[in-house]
Design an enzyme around this catalytic site. Structure first.
Site: not given
Ligand SMILES: NC(=O)c1ccc[n+]([C@@H]2O[C@H](COP(=O)([O-])OP(=O)(O)OC[C@H]3O[C@@H](n4cnc5c(N)ncnc54)[C@H](O)[C@@H]3O)[C@@H](O)[C@H]2O)c1
Length: 265
Positions: A151, A164
């Site tokens: 991130s 985080y």
């Molecule tokens: N959305 C944002 O603004 C953003 C920005 C930067 C980075 N990210 C990163 O991108 C990645 C994807 O996030 P997203 O935006 O798609 O969020 P999201 O919440 O839509 O998807 C995350 C998925 O991870 C799964 N998950 C959570 N804990 C878990 C575990 N212990 N074991 C297996 N699966 C698990 C959840 O069930 C969910 O389906 C993450 O690592 C997040 O930190 C997100």
């Protein structure tokens, strides 16, 4: 991606689902892993079994074969077993995307031990477990690509995200050391650093606005440079596809930003 197999964690929805479908569209088969359950320390709903089934349907519709598993990335034995099973059924492993993640918003003195353990456990230890489960299979395939979804918070000390920020910075350390240690096996290791992306995780960040309003001096730390508020999952999938493909065959140890300039501010 034709003939390649990719493991993606957190694949039930959001960016993980999008990476799965985009890789399948390019010819890859997918091992899609998600927890498919909510967690007490995380104040927003996580992916569900129905979400993971929908990812599988979309991957097949895109022309890919798919193996799904409901597994917690914090469980190293379960992660190892899932990858062994996926490789048996799909033939090999060429790409692993450590994407599963959770996020919480709070001041430093509001971080409970449970929240710290959960957020660091999933984002950092879970990413490590994903790497450990994948590396022997990537080596057996003669090399491959490990992609850690970090991130902007893995490059900047964004306030109100203590566990985080710690976990996402930690992923950079893991990425850099593995890039050095695994180069001999032709395994490339890189991290991706998105700014805000329009996924259900953003719901979990709704408490951020009031905190920034109460501390306007730190508000600029959350701004992008380019005039856009949030990215679409496809913007991040473009970077993942590049790092997964042979077009990046000499790229390893890279922190690849997809952050509209946020980390340059
Ligand atoms: N959305 C944002 O603004 C953003 C920005 C930067 C980075 N990210 C990163 O991108 C990645 C994807 O996030 P997203 O935006 O798609 O969020 P999201 O919440 O839509 O998807 C995350 C998925 O991870 C799964 N998950 C959570 N804990 C878990 C575990 N212990 N074991 C297996 N699966 C698990 C959840 O069930 C969910 O389906 C993450 O690592 C997040 O930190 C997100």
């Amino acid at each position: 991606m034709s003939g390649k197999v990719a493991l993606i964690t957190g694949a039930a929805r959001g960016q993980g689902r999008n990476h799965a479908v985009r890789l399948a569209r390019e010819g890859a088969d997918i091992i899609a892993v998600d927890l498919c359950a909510d967690l007490e320390s995380i104040p927003y709903p996580l992916g569900t079994s129905a979400d993971l089934a929908e990812t599988a349907r979309l991957v097949e519709q895109a022309g890919g074969r798919v193996v799904t598993a409901e597994v917690d990335v914090r469980d190293p034995d379960a992660m190892a077993a899932v990858v062994i099973d996926g490789v048996e059924r799909l033939g090999r492993l060429n790409i692993a995307v450590a994407n599963a993640g959770v996020c919480t918003v709070q001041r430093w003195d509001e971080v409970t031990p449970q929240v710290w353990d959960t957020v660091v456990g999933i984002n950092l230890t879970g990413a490590w477990n994903t790497c450990v489960a994948s590396i022997p299979h990537l080596a057996e395939a003669g090399g491959g690509s490990l992609i850690l979804i970090s991130s902007v918070a893995g490059l900047k000390g964004q306030p109100f995200f203590a566990p985080y920020v710690a976990a996402k910075h930690g992923m950079v350390g893991v990425m850099r050391m593995l890039a050095n240690e695994l180069a001999v096996h032709h395994i490339r290791v890189n991290s991706v650093h998105p700014t805000g992306v329009d996924t259900p995780m953003l719901v979990g960040l709704s408490g951020l606005t009031s905190r920034i309003e109460a501390s306007p001096d730190v508000g600029s730390l959350f701004l992008n440079s380019l005039p856009i508020d949030v990215l679409e999952p496809d913007d991040v999938s473009d970077a993942v596809l590049h790092l997964a493909s042979d077009e990046s065959r000499f790229t390893t140890g890279l922190t690849l930003t997809v952050d509209a300039g946020s980390s340059a501010r």
